[in-house]
Motif scaffolding. Structure first.
Motif, PDB file in Angstrom:
ATOM      1  N   SER A 140      35.280 118.340  46.679  1.00  0.00           N
ATOM      2  CA  SER A 140      36.164 116.289  45.474  1.00  0.00           C
ATOM      3  C   SER A 140      36.257 117.083  43.881  1.00  0.00           C
ATOM      4  CB  SER A 140      36.190 114.883  45.412  1.00  0.00           C
ATOM      5  OG  SER A 140      34.572 114.779  45.845  1.00  0.00           O
ATOM      6  N   GLU A 141      34.369 117.469  43.517  1.00  0.00           N
ATOM      7  CA  GLU A 141      34.107 117.812  42.846  1.00  0.00           C
ATOM      8  C   GLU A 141      34.975 119.189  42.089  1.00  0.00           C
ATOM      9  OE1 GLU A 141      31.907 117.792  45.116  1.00  0.00           O
ATOM     10  OE2 GLU A 141      31.182 115.431  44.616  1.00  0.00           O
ATOM     11  N   MET A 142      35.382 120.336  42.496  1.00  0.00           N
ATOM     12  CA  MET A 142      35.776 121.527  42.706  1.00  0.00           C
ATOM     13  C   MET A 142      37.646 120.860  42.248  1.00  0.00           C
ATOM     14  SD  MET A 142      36.722 124.473  44.439  1.00  0.00           S
ATOM     15  CE  MET A 142      35.908 125.729  44.267  1.00  0.00           C
ATOM     16  N   VAL A 143      37.576 119.746  42.445  1.00  0.00           N
ATOM     17  CA  VAL A 143      38.968 119.264  42.628  1.00  0.00           C
ATOM     18  C   VAL A 143      39.221 118.877  40.624  1.00  0.00           C
ATOM     19  CG1 VAL A 143      41.019 117.841  42.875  1.00  0.00           C
ATOM     20  CG2 VAL A 143      40.155 119.285  44.997  1.00  0.00           C
ATOM     21  N   GLN A 144      37.987 117.922  40.947  1.00  0.00           N
ATOM     22  CA  GLN A 144      38.233 116.857  39.493  1.00  0.00           C
ATOM     23  C   GLN A 144      38.058 117.910  38.138  1.00  0.00           C
ATOM     24  OE1 GLN A 144      38.172 113.251  39.357  1.00  0.00           O
ATOM     25  NE2 GLN A 144      38.534 114.368  36.945  1.00  0.00           N
ATOM     26  N   GLU A 145      36.650 118.787  38.416  1.00  0.00           N
ATOM     27  CA  GLU A 145      36.556 119.595  36.960  1.00  0.00           C
ATOM     28  C   GLU A 145      37.931 120.735  37.377  1.00  0.00           C
ATOM     29  OE1 GLU A 145      34.004 123.295  38.122  1.00  0.00           O
ATOM     30  OE2 GLU A 145      32.785 121.512  38.251  1.00  0.00           O
ATOM     31  N   ILE A 146      39.077 121.308  38.011  1.00  0.00           N
ATOM     32  CA  ILE A 146      40.094 121.842  38.132  1.00  0.00           C
ATOM     33  C   ILE A 146      41.115 120.833  36.448  1.00  0.00           C
ATOM     34  CG2 ILE A 146      41.865 123.378  38.652  1.00  0.00           C
ATOM     35  CD1 ILE A 146      40.107 124.242  41.028  1.00  0.00           C
ATOM     36  N   GLN A 147      41.469 119.814  37.269  1.00  0.00           N
ATOM     37  CA  GLN A 147      42.512 118.422  36.879  1.00  0.00           C
ATOM     38  C   GLN A 147      41.247 118.693  35.419  1.00  0.00           C
ATOM     39  OE1 GLN A 147      42.112 115.494  39.547  1.00  0.00           O
ATOM     40  NE2 GLN A 147      43.588 115.984  40.408  1.00  0.00           N
ATOM     41  N   ASP A 148      40.676 118.930  35.062  1.00  0.00           N
ATOM     42  CA  ASP A 148      39.166 118.198  33.629  1.00  0.00           C
ATOM     43  C   ASP A 148      40.331 119.571  32.739  1.00  0.00           C
ATOM     44  OD1 ASP A 148      38.460 116.158  34.609  1.00  0.00           O
ATOM     45  OD2 ASP A 148      36.882 116.150  34.753  1.00  0.00           O
ATOM     46  N   ALA A 149      39.754 120.717  33.295  1.00  0.00           N
ATOM     47  CA  ALA A 149      40.277 121.930  32.308  1.00  0.00           C
ATOM     48  C   ALA A 149      41.742 122.005  31.832  1.00  0.00           C
ATOM     49  CB  ALA A 149      39.711 123.012  33.263  1.00  0.00           C
ATOM     50  N   THR A 150      42.780 121.561  33.183  1.00  0.00           N
ATOM     51  CA  THR A 150      43.998 122.217  33.888  1.00  0.00           C
ATOM     52  C   THR A 150      44.895 120.602  32.244  1.00  0.00           C
ATOM     53  OG1 THR A 150      44.528 120.715  34.668  1.00  0.00           O
ATOM     54  CG2 THR A 150      44.434 122.962  35.288  1.00  0.00           C
ATOM     55  N   SER A 151      43.969 119.781  32.136  1.00  0.00           N
ATOM     56  CA  SER A 151      44.542 118.925  31.191  1.00  0.00           C
ATOM     57  C   SER A 151      44.203 118.554  29.390  1.00  0.00           C
ATOM     58  CB  SER A 151      44.013 117.138  31.520  1.00  0.00           C
ATOM     59  OG  SER A 151      42.508 117.456  31.444  1.00  0.00           O
ATOM     60  N   ASN A 152      43.824 119.873  29.249  1.00  0.00           N
ATOM     61  CA  ASN A 152      44.198 120.242  28.063  1.00  0.00           C
ATOM     62  C   ASN A 152      44.900 121.087  27.773  1.00  0.00           C
ATOM     63  OD1 ASN A 152      40.892 119.366  27.741  1.00  0.00           O
ATOM     64  ND2 ASN A 152      40.384 121.668  28.987  1.00  0.00           N
ATOM     65  N   PHE A 153      46.179 121.109  28.609  1.00  0.00           N
ATOM     66  CA  PHE A 153      47.119 121.949  28.746  1.00  0.00           C
ATOM     67  C   PHE A 153      48.442 121.182  28.619  1.00  0.00           C
ATOM     68  CE2 PHE A 153      44.651 125.209  30.233  1.00  0.00           C
ATOM     69  CZ  PHE A 153      43.873 125.702  28.571  1.00  0.00           C
ATOM     70  N   ILE A 154      47.973 120.430  29.466  1.00  0.00           N
ATOM     71  CA  ILE A 154      49.272 119.602  30.857  1.00  0.00           C
ATOM     72  C   ILE A 154      49.092 118.293  31.030  1.00  0.00           C
ATOM     73  CG2 ILE A 154      48.848 120.908  32.627  1.00  0.00           C
ATOM     74  CD1 ILE A 154      52.646 120.394  32.697  1.00  0.00           C
ATOM     75  N   PRO A 155      50.008 117.198  30.486  1.00  0.00           N
ATOM     76  CA  PRO A 155      48.903 116.179  31.395  1.00  0.00           C
ATOM     77  C   PRO A 155      49.228 116.300  33.495  1.00  0.00           C
ATOM     78  CG  PRO A 155      51.508 115.515  29.830  1.00  0.00           C
ATOM     79  CD  PRO A 155      51.138 117.181  29.939  1.00  0.00           C
ATOM     80  N   GLN A 156      47.896 115.002  33.904  1.00  0.00           N
ATOM     81  CA  GLN A 156      47.881 115.759  34.839  1.00  0.00           C
ATOM     82  C   GLN A 156      48.588 113.783  35.724  1.00  0.00           C
ATOM     83  OE1 GLN A 156      45.343 117.624  36.331  1.00  0.00           O
ATOM     84  NE2 GLN A 156      46.522 118.744  34.719  1.00  0.00           N
ATOM     85  N   MET A 157      49.006 114.753  36.972  1.00  0.00           N
ATOM     86  CA  MET A 157      49.278 113.328  37.872  1.00  0.00           C
ATOM     87  C   MET A 157      47.826 113.228  39.095  1.00  0.00           C
ATOM     88  SD  MET A 157      52.942 112.720  39.458  1.00  0.00           S
ATOM     89  CE  MET A 157      53.329 112.372  41.127  1.00  0.00           C
ATOM     90  N   LYS A 158      47.533 112.272  39.254  1.00  0.00           N
ATOM     91  CA  LYS A 158      45.959 113.222  39.518  1.00  0.00           C
ATOM     92  C   LYS A 158      46.853 111.572  41.134  1.00  0.00           C
ATOM     93  CE  LYS A 158      42.647 113.880  36.316  1.00  0.00           C
ATOM     94  NZ  LYS A 158      41.053 113.220  35.777  1.00  0.00           N
TER      95      LYS A 158
END
Ligand code: SF4
Length: 402
Positions: free
Chosen positions: A237-255
Motif C-alpha cells: 500500500s506504501e508503493m501504491v500511495q507513493e505512485i499516486q502522490d507522484a502521479t498527482s503532480n500531473f493529473i487528478p487522481q481517482m483513489k
C-alpha cells in the motif's frame, strides 16, 4: 491535486454515494492478453478479481437492466466492462448502448476498454453521450509494454512482443486524443506491477495528462492464478500511495472507485442477479431437497422472453455446516431465487442473508421459472404447484443440510 470521485459529478452525473451501477456483460472476447489476466475470469482492468460473468445478448441485457431498475430504482449508471473487452465485441457493445440510450435518455453510460479497437467507435460514443470512457494504459514504452502483454490481435492479425506493445500503445494514445477532441470524458487506469512498470506509471501519467485525460486511477496489480504473473509480488500500500502522490503532480487522481478492487466494492454496486437456480433430480421437475442436490440448474431468459438453461453448477461438498451454505451462496451469487422441494432452516437462513430467496415448491421447472421471470405472483404460482412445506421435506436429522 487530489480529486475525489464523490464530488466529480461529470463522471456519473450524480454522487456515487447516492447511486448504484450495473455492468452489462455483453462482451465476452478480448483482443489482448495482459500477463496478469486469466481469460476464464472477467477483465481485471475494471472488475473484481476471479469473478466470471455469464454473457448476455444485447436484448437480454436490456431486459435484465429493466428488471434491475424495477427492483433497485437507485441504479444511476450503466457500464459495459467485459467480461472481455467491449470493443473486441463492438457490435454487441454498441447495440447495447444504443438500446439503453433509446429507453433511458438520461442514464449515464460508460465503457471500460484496453483501447485497441476503440478508435472507430468514438464518434458514436460521443453521439450517444456516453458519460465517460475508461482506458487502461499500463505503459507508453513498448519495451515495458512487451513485458506486460503477451499478444495483441488486431484486424485478424496476431502481434507479439514489442510489435504488440507498440501497436497497442499507439492505438491507446490516438484514442485518448480523439476522445478529448470528441468531448468525451476520459479516465485512464494504470495497473501498478512491481518491478515491471511501477516507476514508469509516473511517465504514463505525464503523457496522458498532456493528451488531456481527465483523471487517473492507479490500481495495484492483483496476483491471479494460472497467469504469467502469478508469482509476482503485489505492490504494498506504501508503493501504491507513493505512485499516486507522484502521479498527482500531473493529473487528478481517482483513489476510490465504485469499480475499484477495494473492500468498498460490494456496498457500492447494485447486485446483479439475473438467474434462478433449481434443484431437480432429472432436469424436468423441481423435486429435490436443497441438501441433496449435487448440482444446480441455472435458468435465465433468452431474447424471446423464454426461460433457458444457461449453466449447471456443482454444489459444494456435503458437510462443513454453515461454511457449506456460504460456499453455496457464492456459487449462486448471481441468482435471485433457488427453487427446491425442501430445505432446512440453517441453509435457508444463510442463503437469505446473502440475498437469495429460497422457495419450496414442486412442479414443472419451465412453467415455474417462466412464471417467476414474467412477474407472476409467487403465491399464485405456489397454488398451481403442489406445495410442500420446508418442514415436511426436511428430514430434521441434519444429514441433508449439515
Ligand atoms: Fe484481461 Fe487485459 Fe483483456 Fe482485460 S484487457 S480481459 S485484463 S487481457
Amino acid at each position: 491535486m487530489t480529486l475525489n470521485i464523490a464530488n466529480h459529478s461529470s463522471f456519473y452525473g450524480v454522487s456515487h454515494h447516492k447511486s448504484g451501477q450495473i455492468n452489462l456483460p455483453v462482451a465476452p472476447k478480448c483482443n489482448v492478453q495482459c500477463n496478469y489476466c486469466n481469460h476464464k475470469f472477467d477483465c481485471l482492468n475494471e472488475n473484481r478479481p476471479e469473478v466470471t460473468s455469464e454473457v448476455l445478448s444485447p436484448t437480454q441485457a436490456l431486459f435484465y437492466l429493466e428488471q434491475a431498475i424495477t427492483r433497485s430504482p437507485n441504479i444511476a449508471v450503466v457500464g459495459i466492462t467485459g467480461p472481455g473487452d467491449p470493443f473486441a465485441n463492438p457490435d454487441e457493445t454498441m447495440e447495447t448502448l444504443r438500446m439503453v440510450r433509446a429507453i433511458y435518455p438520461e442514464m449515464p453510460l460508460y465503457v471500460s476498454t484496453n483501447g485497441l479497437d476503440l478508435l472507430p467507435n468514438i464518434d458514436e460514443l460521443a453521439r450517444l453521450q456516453v458519460s465517460h470512457v475508461t482506458l487502461t494504459i499500463n505503459a507508453i514504452d513498448p519495451k515495458i509494454g512487451a513485458e506486460i502483454y503477451s499478444w495483441v490481435r488486431y484486424n485478424k492479425k496476431m502481434y507479439r512482443d514489442v510489435d504488440a506493445a507498440k501497436l497497442l500503445i499507439k492505438k491507446q494514445l490516438e484514442s485518448l486524443s480523439r476522445l478529448k477532441e470528441a468531448g468525451v470524458t476520459a479516465k485512464v487506469c494504470s495497473t501498478i506491477i512491481p518491478g515491471i512498470n511501477d516507476i514508469h506509471v509516473i511517465t504514463v501519467a505525464s503523457k496522458v495528462a498532456e493528451l488531456g485525460a481527465d483523471i487517473l486511477q492507479c490500481l495495484p496489480f492483483y496476483n491471479t492464478k494460472e497467469t504469467l504473473f502469478e508469482n509476482l509480488t503485489e505492490p504494498s500500500s506504501e508503493m501504491v500511495q507513493e505512485i499516486q502522490d507522484a502521479t498527482s503532480n500531473f493529473i487528478p487522481q481517482m483513489k476510490h472507485s465504485v469499480l475499484s478492487r477495494s473492500a468498498a466494492f460490494p456496498e457500492k454496486t447494485v447486485e446483479y442477479r439475473p438467474y434462478i437456480a433449481v434443484c431437480s433430480m432429472e432436469g424436468m421437475m423441481i423435486n429435490q431437497h436443497l441438501g441433496e442436490a449435487e448440482r444446480f440448474l441455472i435458468y435465465g431468459m433468452n431474447d424471446k422472453g423464454k426461460s433457458l438453461l444457461v449453466s449447471v453448477r456443482k454444489a459444494p461438498q456435503a458437510g462443513g455446516g454453515e461454511q457449506r451454505w456460504k460456499a453455496l451462496a457464492e456459487t449462486l451469487k448471481d441468482c435471485r431465487t433457488v427453487l427446491v422441494s425442501g430445505v432446512g432452516n440453517s441453509p435457508k437462513k444463510v442463503l437469505n442473508s446473502h440475498g437469495i430467496e429460497v422457495v419450496v415448491l414442486e412442479g414443472v421447472i419451465k412453467e415455474i421459472v417462466y412464471g417467476i421471470f414474467s412477474g407472476m405472483d409467487m403465491q399464485e404460482l405456489m397454488k398451481r404447484s403442489q406445495i410442500h412445506s420446508a418442514i415436511s421435506h426436511c428430514s430434521g436429522t441434519g444429514k441433508k443440510c449439515g
